[in-house]
Each structure stands twice: as C-alpha cells, then as structure tokens.
Design a protein around this motif. Structure first.
Motif, PDB file in Angstrom:
ATOM      1  N   ILE A   1       0.844  -1.204   0.000  1.00  0.00           N
ATOM      2  CA  ILE A   1       0.000   0.000   0.000  1.00  0.00           C
ATOM      3  C   ILE A   1       0.875   1.248   0.000  1.00  0.00           C
ATOM      4  N   GLU A   2       1.884   1.263   0.840  1.00  0.00           N
ATOM      5  CA  GLU A   2       2.786   2.424   0.900  1.00  0.00           C
ATOM      6  C   GLU A   2       3.510   2.630  -0.430  1.00  0.00           C
ATOM      7  N   ALA A   3       3.939   1.552  -1.054  1.00  0.00           N
ATOM      8  CA  ALA A   3       4.604   1.653  -2.355  1.00  0.00           C
ATOM      9  C   ALA A   3       3.632   2.183  -3.409  1.00  0.00           C
ATOM     10  N   ALA A   4       2.389   1.721  -3.372  1.00  0.00           N
ATOM     11  CA  ALA A   4       1.377   2.193  -4.328  1.00  0.00           C
ATOM     12  C   ALA A   4       1.130   3.683  -4.152  1.00  0.00           C
ATOM     13  N   LYS A   5       1.123   4.150  -2.919  1.00  0.00           N
ATOM     14  CA  LYS A   5       0.886   5.570  -2.651  1.00  0.00           C
ATOM     15  C   LYS A   5       2.028   6.448  -3.179  1.00  0.00           C
ATOM     16  N   LYS A   6       3.208   5.886  -3.314  1.00  0.00           N
ATOM     17  CA  LYS A   6       4.334   6.650  -3.871  1.00  0.00           C
ATOM     18  C   LYS A   6       4.227   6.793  -5.384  1.00  0.00           C
ATOM     19  N   VAL A   7       3.564   5.836  -6.027  1.00  0.00           N
ATOM     20  CA  VAL A   7       3.450   5.831  -7.493  1.00  0.00           C
ATOM     21  C   VAL A   7       2.134   6.442  -7.961  1.00  0.00           C
ATOM     22  N   TYR A   8       1.058   6.198  -7.217  1.00  0.00           N
ATOM     23  CA  TYR A   8      -0.279   6.606  -7.630  1.00  0.00           C
ATOM     24  C   TYR A   8      -0.839   7.634  -6.650  1.00  0.00           C
ATOM     25  N   ASN A   9      -1.780   8.398  -7.119  1.00  0.00           N
ATOM     26  CA  ASN A   9      -2.434   9.422  -6.318  1.00  0.00           C
ATOM     27  C   ASN A   9      -3.580   8.771  -5.533  1.00  0.00           C
ATOM     28  N   ILE A  10      -3.242   8.175  -4.389  1.00  0.00           N
ATOM     29  CA  ILE A  10      -4.193   7.420  -3.566  1.00  0.00           C
ATOM     30  C   ILE A  10      -4.716   8.308  -2.435  1.00  0.00           C
ATOM     31  N   ASN A  11      -6.010   8.252  -2.196  1.00  0.00           N
ATOM     32  CA  ASN A  11      -6.618   8.968  -1.083  1.00  0.00           C
ATOM     33  C   ASN A  11      -6.397   8.161   0.198  1.00  0.00           C
ATOM     34  N   ASP A  12      -5.617   8.723   1.127  1.00  0.00           N
ATOM     35  CA  ASP A  12      -5.298   8.023   2.387  1.00  0.00           C
ATOM     36  C   ASP A  12      -6.537   7.627   3.187  1.00  0.00           C
ATOM     37  N   ASP A  13      -7.604   8.398   3.048  1.00  0.00           N
ATOM     38  CA  ASP A  13      -8.821   8.126   3.806  1.00  0.00           C
ATOM     39  C   ASP A  13      -9.734   7.113   3.130  1.00  0.00           C
ATOM     40  N   LYS A  14      -9.307   6.627   1.971  1.00  0.00           N
ATOM     41  CA  LYS A  14     -10.156   5.687   1.230  1.00  0.00           C
ATOM     42  C   LYS A  14      -9.348   4.486   0.747  1.00  0.00           C
ATOM     43  N   VAL A  15      -8.695   3.814   1.691  1.00  0.00           N
ATOM     44  CA  VAL A  15      -7.982   2.566   1.408  1.00  0.00           C
ATOM     45  C   VAL A  15      -8.762   1.464   2.111  1.00  0.00           C
ATOM     46  N   PHE A  16      -9.198   0.464   1.334  1.00  0.00           N
ATOM     47  CA  PHE A  16     -10.081  -0.576   1.855  1.00  0.00           C
ATOM     48  C   PHE A  16      -9.496  -1.956   1.582  1.00  0.00           C
ATOM     49  N   LEU A  17      -9.857  -2.907   2.434  1.00  0.00           N
ATOM     50  CA  LEU A  17      -9.450  -4.308   2.271  1.00  0.00           C
ATOM     51  C   LEU A  17     -10.664  -5.163   1.947  1.00  0.00           C
TER      52      LEU A  17
END
Length: 142
Positions: free
Chosen positions: A122-138
């Motif tokens: 997840i952390e690696a994906a956030k470095k590459v993509y514009n991910i909303n920290d408040d909207k990460v789901f499993l």
C-alpha cells in the motif's frame, strides 16, 4: 436451408459481440510489481487502474486478499488470475484502483510477514499513484 444459415449467422454475430464485450470491457491498465518481504522472499502484487479515473485526483484503493493462503506456492500466473476478477468491472464503474496482493504460507494475511507485506505494498502504491489516504479498503480472504 436458408433460414438455418441466417440463424447460424445471427448466433455467430451475437457470440462475436459478447466475446468482444468480455475481452474489451475490462478497460484499464495492469501494472506488476515485486516486493521483497521481511523474510527476504520476493512476492508479486498487481495494481489495476481503470481508464475512467482522473489520475490527477486522489482515488480510492481497494486491496484484494485472495483465498487459499495456506498454500506453499504462489499462483503461477497472477495477472491472468486477476483479469478474471469481477472486481475489475466494479473498479471501472466506481472509479477506484485495485491492488491484488499475493500471499502464501509464511506470508499470510494474519502473520507478521504477510501483514507487513500488505502495508508495504500500500505504501509503495501511494508513492506511485495518487491514492486517497482516507479511502484505502481491504476485501477478500476466502
């Protein structure tokens, strides 16, 4: 006889349309990555990005955890496995990215190696993509 050929031709056209829709309806890009986990084993993960999302905006991320986690070996072809996922259509419609993590015995969703693996992916994906920290789901896990 002519009616038979018209029916056969109609069936062929309908089949072609359905096949085209099935193959090309999953619009988006698949990007494969590898992560060296705490146990020094390299494991894959794949991120799917629908073509429908605005890459400039923060987007939600859904992390999918597959079942059969007690197997000693990883899935042989992770990409072909996820290309069959019904989550792709939901991501296309909902405008979110998918992260497909791949665990195995020794890196399960409930041991320290597997937990750290998913967090690091997840952390690696956030470095590459514009991910909303408040909207990460499993999702997933058998």
């Amino acid at each position: 006889m002519q009616t038979y050929f018209k029916i056969k031709q109609t069936i062929l056209v309908i089949t072609s349309i359905l096949l085209f829709h099935f193959v090309y309806a999953q619009e988006g890009t698949f990007k494969s990555y590898n992560l060296t986990c705490n146990d020094k084993v390299d494991r894959p993960y794949i991120i799917y990005t629908p073509n429908t999302i605005n890459t400039e905006s923060e987007t939600p991320l859904l992390v999918y955890l597959h079942g059969a986690i007690s197997n000693k070996t990883l899935k042989k072809d992770p990409l072909s496995y996820i290309k069959k996922s019904p989550l792709l259509e939901l991501a296309n419609k909902g405008g979110f990215r998918l992260l497909f993590s791949y665990g195995q015995k020794g890196a399960t969703w409930f041991d320290s190696v597997g937990i750290n693996m998913v967090i690091n992916e997840i952390e690696a994906a956030k470095k590459v993509y514009n991910i909303n920290d408040d909207k990460v789901f499993l999702s997933g896990f058998s």
